[in-house]
Write a protein that holds these residues in place. Structure first.
Motif, PDB file in Angstrom:
ATOM      1  N   LYS A  73     -36.403  23.900   9.194  1.00 32.56           N
ATOM      2  CA  LYS A  73     -36.935  25.255   9.020  1.00 32.56           C
ATOM      3  C   LYS A  73     -38.025  25.520  10.055  1.00 32.56           C
ATOM      4  O   LYS A  73     -38.708  24.608  10.509  1.00 32.56           O
ATOM      5  CB  LYS A  73     -37.522  25.436   7.613  1.00 32.56           C
ATOM      6  CG  LYS A  73     -36.505  25.312   6.498  1.00 32.56           C
ATOM      7  CD  LYS A  73     -35.528  26.452   6.542  1.00 32.56           C
ATOM      8  CE  LYS A  73     -34.488  26.277   5.448  1.00 32.56           C
ATOM      9  NZ  LYS A  73     -33.485  27.298   5.464  1.00 32.56           N
ATOM     10  N   THR A  74     -38.205  26.801  10.389  1.00 37.71           N
ATOM     11  CA  THR A  74     -39.178  27.234  11.372  1.00 37.71           C
ATOM     12  C   THR A  74     -40.009  28.367  10.793  1.00 37.71           C
ATOM     13  O   THR A  74     -39.484  29.223  10.080  1.00 37.71           O
ATOM     14  CB  THR A  74     -38.452  27.743  12.635  1.00 37.71           C
ATOM     15  OG1 THR A  74     -37.577  26.726  13.096  1.00 37.71           O
ATOM     16  CG2 THR A  74     -39.433  28.082  13.730  1.00 37.71           C
ATOM     17  N   ASP A  75     -41.307  28.356  11.101  1.00 33.42           N
ATOM     18  CA  ASP A  75     -42.199  29.435  10.669  1.00 33.42           C
ATOM     19  C   ASP A  75     -43.444  29.417  11.549  1.00 33.42           C
ATOM     20  O   ASP A  75     -43.726  28.430  12.223  1.00 33.42           O
ATOM     21  CB  ASP A  75     -42.593  29.249   9.207  1.00 33.42           C
ATOM     22  CG  ASP A  75     -43.090  30.543   8.580  1.00 33.42           C
ATOM     23  OD1 ASP A  75     -43.560  31.418   9.313  1.00 33.42           O
ATOM     24  OD2 ASP A  75     -43.009  30.663   7.350  1.00 33.42           O
ATOM     25  N   GLU A  76     -44.176  30.521  11.528  1.00 33.68           N
ATOM     26  CA  GLU A  76     -45.411  30.602  12.309  1.00 33.68           C
ATOM     27  C   GLU A  76     -46.596  29.981  11.570  1.00 33.68           C
ATOM     28  O   GLU A  76     -47.619  29.698  12.174  1.00 33.68           O
ATOM     29  CB  GLU A  76     -45.713  32.051  12.670  1.00 33.68           C
ATOM     30  CG  GLU A  76     -44.728  32.615  13.663  1.00 33.68           C
ATOM     31  CD  GLU A  76     -45.049  34.028  14.092  1.00 33.68           C
ATOM     32  OE1 GLU A  76     -46.081  34.569  13.641  1.00 33.68           O
ATOM     33  OE2 GLU A  76     -44.280  34.586  14.875  1.00 33.68           O
ATOM     34  N   ASN A  77     -46.460  29.781  10.270  1.00 29.17           N
ATOM     35  CA  ASN A  77     -47.492  29.146   9.462  1.00 29.17           C
ATOM     36  C   ASN A  77     -47.006  27.737   9.117  1.00 29.17           C
ATOM     37  O   ASN A  77     -45.894  27.560   8.619  1.00 29.17           O
ATOM     38  CB  ASN A  77     -47.748  29.962   8.198  1.00 29.17           C
ATOM     39  CG  ASN A  77     -48.888  29.407   7.377  1.00 29.17           C
ATOM     40  OD1 ASN A  77     -49.432  28.357   7.670  1.00 29.17           O
ATOM     41  ND2 ASN A  77     -49.249  30.142   6.347  1.00 29.17           N
ATOM     42  N   PHE A  78     -47.854  26.729   9.362  1.00 26.67           N
ATOM     43  CA  PHE A  78     -47.431  25.343   9.161  1.00 26.67           C
ATOM     44  C   PHE A  78     -47.112  25.052   7.700  1.00 26.67           C
ATOM     45  O   PHE A  78     -46.072  24.469   7.379  1.00 26.67           O
ATOM     46  CB  PHE A  78     -48.514  24.381   9.663  1.00 26.67           C
ATOM     47  CG  PHE A  78     -48.143  22.944   9.484  1.00 26.67           C
ATOM     48  CD1 PHE A  78     -47.229  22.351  10.328  1.00 26.67           C
ATOM     49  CD2 PHE A  78     -48.693  22.191   8.467  1.00 26.67           C
ATOM     50  CE1 PHE A  78     -46.863  21.019  10.171  1.00 26.67           C
ATOM     51  CE2 PHE A  78     -48.335  20.868   8.300  1.00 26.67           C
ATOM     52  CZ  PHE A  78     -47.425  20.287   9.150  1.00 26.67           C
ATOM     53  N   LYS A  79     -47.990  25.453   6.802  1.00 29.14           N
ATOM     54  CA  LYS A  79     -47.767  25.160   5.384  1.00 29.14           C
ATOM     55  C   LYS A  79     -46.560  25.919   4.837  1.00 29.14           C
ATOM     56  O   LYS A  79     -45.825  25.397   3.996  1.00 29.14           O
ATOM     57  CB  LYS A  79     -49.023  25.484   4.578  1.00 29.14           C
ATOM     58  CG  LYS A  79     -50.136  24.500   4.850  1.00 29.14           C
ATOM     59  CD  LYS A  79     -51.300  24.701   3.928  1.00 29.14           C
ATOM     60  CE  LYS A  79     -52.364  23.647   4.206  1.00 29.14           C
ATOM     61  NZ  LYS A  79     -53.503  23.754   3.303  1.00 29.14           N
ATOM     62  N   ALA A  80     -46.326  27.125   5.315  1.00 24.70           N
ATOM     63  CA  ALA A  80     -45.142  27.871   4.892  1.00 24.70           C
ATOM     64  C   ALA A  80     -43.872  27.208   5.406  1.00 24.70           C
ATOM     65  O   ALA A  80     -42.845  27.184   4.712  1.00 24.70           O
ATOM     66  CB  ALA A  80     -45.227  29.308   5.385  1.00 24.70           C
ATOM     67  N   CYS A  81     -43.944  26.657   6.587  1.00 23.26           N
ATOM     68  CA  CYS A  81     -42.800  25.947   7.165  1.00 23.26           C
ATOM     69  C   CYS A  81     -42.453  24.716   6.325  1.00 23.26           C
ATOM     70  O   CYS A  81     -41.285  24.482   6.017  1.00 23.26           O
ATOM     71  CB  CYS A  81     -43.123  25.556   8.601  1.00 23.26           C
ATOM     72  SG  CYS A  81     -41.813  24.703   9.448  1.00 23.26           S
ATOM     73  N   VAL A  82     -43.447  23.959   5.945  1.00 24.94           N
ATOM     74  CA  VAL A  82     -43.222  22.773   5.113  1.00 24.94           C
ATOM     75  C   VAL A  82     -42.710  23.186   3.727  1.00 24.94           C
ATOM     76  O   VAL A  82     -41.796  22.567   3.182  1.00 24.94           O
ATOM     77  CB  VAL A  82     -44.516  21.933   5.002  1.00 24.94           C
ATOM     78  CG1 VAL A  82     -44.346  20.794   4.012  1.00 24.94           C
ATOM     79  CG2 VAL A  82     -44.905  21.384   6.364  1.00 24.94           C
ATOM     80  N   ALA A  83     -43.261  24.268   3.181  1.00 17.59           N
ATOM     81  CA  ALA A  83     -42.823  24.735   1.860  1.00 17.59           C
ATOM     82  C   ALA A  83     -41.365  25.199   1.892  1.00 17.59           C
ATOM     83  O   ALA A  83     -40.599  24.921   0.959  1.00 17.59           O
ATOM     84  CB  ALA A  83     -43.725  25.866   1.387  1.00 17.59           C
ATOM     85  N   LYS A  84     -40.968  25.882   2.955  1.00 14.71           N
ATOM     86  CA  LYS A  84     -39.569  26.315   3.082  1.00 14.71           C
ATOM     87  C   LYS A  84     -38.633  25.115   3.167  1.00 14.71           C
ATOM     88  O   LYS A  84     -37.568  25.097   2.559  1.00 14.71           O
ATOM     89  CB  LYS A  84     -39.386  27.161   4.343  1.00 14.71           C
ATOM     90  CG  LYS A  84     -39.866  28.568   4.240  1.00 14.71           C
ATOM     91  CD  LYS A  84     -39.575  29.277   5.553  1.00 14.71           C
ATOM     92  CE  LYS A  84     -40.071  30.686   5.577  1.00 14.71           C
ATOM     93  NZ  LYS A  84     -39.787  31.343   6.871  1.00 14.71           N
ATOM     94  N   THR A  85     -39.048  24.125   3.914  1.00 17.77           N
ATOM     95  CA  THR A  85     -38.218  22.932   4.080  1.00 17.77           C
ATOM     96  C   THR A  85     -38.064  22.192   2.757  1.00 17.77           C
ATOM     97  O   THR A  85     -36.966  21.773   2.392  1.00 17.77           O
ATOM     98  CB  THR A  85     -38.832  21.999   5.136  1.00 17.77           C
ATOM     99  OG1 THR A  85     -39.046  22.739   6.335  1.00 17.77           O
ATOM    100  CG2 THR A  85     -37.948  20.822   5.424  1.00 17.77           C
ATOM    101  N   VAL A  86     -39.157  22.046   2.031  1.00 21.55           N
ATOM    102  CA  VAL A  86     -39.127  21.329   0.756  1.00 21.55           C
ATOM    103  C   VAL A  86     -38.289  22.088  -0.272  1.00 21.55           C
ATOM    104  O   VAL A  86     -37.500  21.484  -1.002  1.00 21.55           O
ATOM    105  CB  VAL A  86     -40.563  21.080   0.242  1.00 21.55           C
ATOM    106  CG1 VAL A  86     -40.563  20.606  -1.190  1.00 21.55           C
ATOM    107  CG2 VAL A  86     -41.257  20.070   1.129  1.00 21.55           C
ATOM    108  N   SER A  87     -38.427  23.403  -0.324  1.00 23.48           N
ATOM    109  CA  SER A  87     -37.640  24.169  -1.297  1.00 23.48           C
ATOM    110  C   SER A  87     -36.154  24.123  -0.960  1.00 23.48           C
ATOM    111  O   SER A  87     -35.310  24.022  -1.861  1.00 23.48           O
ATOM    112  CB  SER A  87     -38.133  25.603  -1.383  1.00 23.48           C
ATOM    113  OG  SER A  87     -37.921  26.277  -0.168  1.00 23.48           O
ATOM    114  N   ALA A  88     -35.802  24.168   0.321  1.00 18.88           N
ATOM    115  CA  ALA A  88     -34.398  24.053   0.702  1.00 18.88           C
ATOM    116  C   ALA A  88     -33.850  22.662   0.372  1.00 18.88           C
ATOM    117  O   ALA A  88     -32.700  22.526  -0.061  1.00 18.88           O
ATOM    118  CB  ALA A  88     -34.235  24.342   2.190  1.00 18.88           C
ATOM    119  N   LEU A  89     -34.656  21.650   0.553  1.00 19.87           N
ATOM    120  CA  LEU A  89     -34.249  20.286   0.219  1.00 19.87           C
ATOM    121  C   LEU A  89     -34.025  20.137  -1.285  1.00 19.87           C
ATOM    122  O   LEU A  89     -33.065  19.490  -1.717  1.00 19.87           O
ATOM    123  CB  LEU A  89     -35.298  19.297   0.715  1.00 19.87           C
ATOM    124  CG  LEU A  89     -34.985  17.817   0.603  1.00 19.87           C
ATOM    125  CD1 LEU A  89     -33.778  17.468   1.457  1.00 19.87           C
ATOM    126  CD2 LEU A  89     -36.180  16.999   1.026  1.00 19.87           C
TER     127      LEU A  89
END
Length: 126
Positions: A77-93
């Motif tokens: 996942k890609t995002d301009e906010n680091f924590k949002a990027c990690v949160a998107k990746t974790v939720s998709a996982l």
């Protein structure tokens, strides 16, 4: 479970590593509680020069290799906010793991007798 974290164009700190371990391992610990041979790879990088505004864009990639399955689970996942990027990746996982969960697969299994429709009298077996 073995966990490797790779950084690219991001300074590695203890807090950042603890944050990533807490988020990613916390999301999958229920699914891989008894799988000690699983291998988790987390790659985090910042991509600043590829955007038109020169704002950093963060990429978080998780690769999960369970020891009992042949398939590899990969989420990026890609995002301009680091924590949002990690949160998107974790939720998709979490979504991918919940779909592949054996308990959920057993839950959706149907009993063939529930769909039983008797044959009409004219087609019955004599």
């Amino acid at each position: 479970m073995q966990t490797d974290i790779y950084y690219r164009d991001i300074t590695k700190t203890e807090n950042l590593e603890a944050y990533l371990l807490e988020k990613v391992e916390g999301a999958i610990e229920d699914f891989f509680k008894y799988d000690s041979g699983a291998h988790l790879t987390v790659r985090v990088e910042s991509d600043r020069h590829r955007t038109s505004t020169r704002k950093p864009s963060y990429i978080c990639e998780v690769i999960l290799k369970p020891s009992r399955m042949r398939t590899v689970i990969k989420v990026r996942k890609t995002d301009e906010n680091f924590k949002a990027c990690v949160a998107k990746t974790v939720s998709a996982l979490k979504v991918i793991l919940s779909k592949r969960s054996s308990k959920k697969a057993q839950h959706h299994r149907r009993d063939p007798m529930l769909n039983f429709e008797p044959l009409p009298e004219s087609q019955g077996v004599a």
